[in-house]
Structure formats: structure tokens, C-alpha cells
Design a protein around this motif. Structure first.
Motif, PDB file in Angstrom:
ATOM      1  N   THR A  16     -37.699  11.045 -16.202  1.00  0.00           N
ATOM      2  CA  THR A  16     -36.473  10.349 -15.827  1.00  0.00           C
ATOM      3  C   THR A  16     -35.748   9.778 -17.030  1.00  0.00           C
ATOM      4  O   THR A  16     -36.285   9.677 -18.122  1.00  0.00           O
ATOM      5  CB  THR A  16     -36.793   9.199 -14.857  1.00  0.00           C
ATOM      6  N   GLU A  46     -32.776   6.441 -17.820  1.00  0.00           N
ATOM      7  CA  GLU A  46     -32.092   5.306 -17.221  1.00  0.00           C
ATOM      8  C   GLU A  46     -30.636   5.300 -17.629  1.00  0.00           C
ATOM      9  O   GLU A  46     -30.284   5.615 -18.766  1.00  0.00           O
ATOM     10  CB  GLU A  46     -32.750   3.992 -17.651  1.00  0.00           C
ATOM     11  N   TRP A  52     -29.878   2.270 -12.837  1.00  0.00           N
ATOM     12  CA  TRP A  52     -30.552   3.199 -11.941  1.00  0.00           C
ATOM     13  C   TRP A  52     -31.184   4.301 -12.777  1.00  0.00           C
ATOM     14  O   TRP A  52     -30.837   4.479 -13.947  1.00  0.00           O
ATOM     15  CB  TRP A  52     -29.597   3.780 -10.899  1.00  0.00           C
ATOM     16  N   ILE A  53     -32.120   5.034 -12.192  1.00  0.00           N
ATOM     17  CA  ILE A  53     -32.867   6.059 -12.921  1.00  0.00           C
ATOM     18  C   ILE A  53     -32.536   7.439 -12.344  1.00  0.00           C
ATOM     19  O   ILE A  53     -32.646   7.660 -11.139  1.00  0.00           O
ATOM     20  CB  ILE A  53     -34.381   5.799 -12.841  1.00  0.00           C
ATOM     21  N   SER A 106     -34.360   3.108  -7.138  1.00  0.00           N
ATOM     22  CA  SER A 106     -34.531   2.639  -8.518  1.00  0.00           C
ATOM     23  C   SER A 106     -33.458   1.646  -8.937  1.00  0.00           C
ATOM     24  O   SER A 106     -33.544   1.068 -10.025  1.00  0.00           O
ATOM     25  CB  SER A 106     -34.504   3.837  -9.483  1.00  0.00           C
TER      26      SER A 106
END
Length: 222
Positions: free
Chosen positions: A5, A7, A23-24, A207
Motif C-alpha cells: 500500500t 498513503e 487514506w491508504i 483506512s
């Protein structure tokens, strides 16, 4: 799809109060450039992105793709889009794609005393899908799941005319304490990929984290 992932985030400022939104995103998303200072810089970055998206395409194909993307930026500005990205993958051997947008919007003055209830009422009144109040780790939100009609641009359609098609979407609105809301939306024309993309989008939404200017995490209440 990969679980690696990255960010990303934005800042909502209203009435002198800032809310930092993070959010991711899963690995594999192509992110459209949003923080550019000139049209020349935008064009350069879109052409560079086109080379990654269609590496085997001719320069003309890549420039055409970049020009098509550039045509969306007026709408991005109008909708206060903070992030725009898309992913292309295979599901059961079928090529599927989905886009994710994150935007910020002002909450109407009359809705600020109960933004969740007002949002549920407004979206339900459109009668264009399933609207529900949901609970996220960061606080209460509203989800909206439905379908809408879109169109393939005439320049890319074999017929030479705009060709309509249906897309499915999930939109989540999260009211913020400063009178704004963060809106996350996933859209896909690929029904075969719906389960994969909706699960992926659920992870993105969960997230979501909110911070004040001092870095303190905010937890919203209903």
C-alpha cells in the motif's frame, strides 16, 4: 491484487479549522497528477503516465490518452477532486478496471446540525441506489451503492459518436467537524470485477484517518 500500500491524503480547511485526511491506496493504482502549477506541467506528467499505462502503445496513442485525461480536469476542479486514480487487473481471465476519486465538499448550512441524517435523506430522495448509514473506524458515514450511465467519448468510439454504457459505483460520504465532508467513490464498468473492486474499496474507506493541525487523531461522533 497486491496488498502493498501507499498513503495519500488531503487537507480540508473551513471556518478557520483544518482537518487532515489520510487514506491508504493499494499498490497497482495509476494516480493522475493533481498537484501541478501549469498546463505545461500537467501535459508533461500525463504523457509520462501514458507511457506507463500503455507502454507498448505508439506515441500518438499515448498523446491521445493523455489528451483525453486532460479533458477531465475542469470537472475535477469543479468537483473539488483531491485524488484520482485507476487500476487495471484481470479477474477470472477478464480484463477489468475501476477508478477511485476522493473529493471535499461543503455541507449545506441547514444540514450541519445532523449531516448524516441530511445526507441519507438527500441521497435516498434521488432514488438511484441503496443508501445506508455506516460506521467506520474514524466515525459515522453514509454509503451509496448504485448504477449510472456514462459515455465513451466519440473520439475513441468506433461509431464516431458518444456511446453510452452503464457503470456501477460505491460512494461514501464522511462529514467532518469543520462543516465539510470527504467523499470517496469507486466506479467500475466491469461487472466481473465488482466483488474484487468493492472489497478493495472497503479497505480504502476503512483506512480513512483524520487528524487536527497538531497531529492528534480525530474520532467523529454521530
Amino acid at each position: 491484487m497486491s496488498t502493498v500500500t501507499s498513503e495519500t491524503g488531503s487537507v480540508s480547511v473551513a471556518d478557520g479549522e483544518s482537518v487532515n485526511v489520510r487514506w491508504i491506496m493499494p499498490e497497482g493504482f495509476f494516480e493522475l497528477p493533481m498537484d501541478v502549477e501549469s498546463t505545461d506541467e500537467l501535459a508533461e506528467q500525463l504523457v509520462e503516465l501514458a507511457r506507463k499505462v500503455i507502454p507498448k502503445g505508439t506515441p500518438d496513442m499515448q498523446y491521445q490518452w493523455a489528451a483525453l485525461c486532460a479533458g477531465n480536469y475542469d470537472a475535477f476542479v469543479e468537483a473539488s477532486i483531491q485524488y484520482a486514480g485507476f487500476v487495471v487487473t484481470e479477474v477470472d481471465g477478464i480484463r477489468c478496471t475501476a477508478t477511485v476519486h476522493v473529493s471535499l465538499m461543503d455541507i449545506a448550512e441547514q444540514a450541519r446540525y445532523n449531516p448524516i441524517g441530511a445526507t441519507v435523506g438527500a441521497l435516498t430522495g434521488l432514488d438511484r441506489g441503496d443508501v445506508q448509514e455506516i460506521s467506520l473506524p474514524c466515525g459515522p458515514a453514509v454509503s451509496w451503492i448504485g448504477t449510472r450511465q456514462a459515455a465513451i467519448d466519440a473520439t475513441l468510439a468506433p461509431s464516431g459518436h458518444d456511446e453510452p454504457f452503464w457503470t456501477s459505483f460505491i460512494q461514501v460520504q464522511v462529514p467532518l467537524p469543520n462543516g465539510t465532508a470527504v467523499v470517496l467513490e469507486m466506479v467500475t464498468p466491469s461487472q466481473e470485477g465488482w466483488d474484487v473492486f468493492s472489497s478493495m474499496f472497503a479497505g480504502i474507506v476503512k483506512s480513512l484517518t483524520l487528524f487536527d493541525d497538531e497531529g492528534n487523531m480525530l474520532e467523529l461522533s454521530a
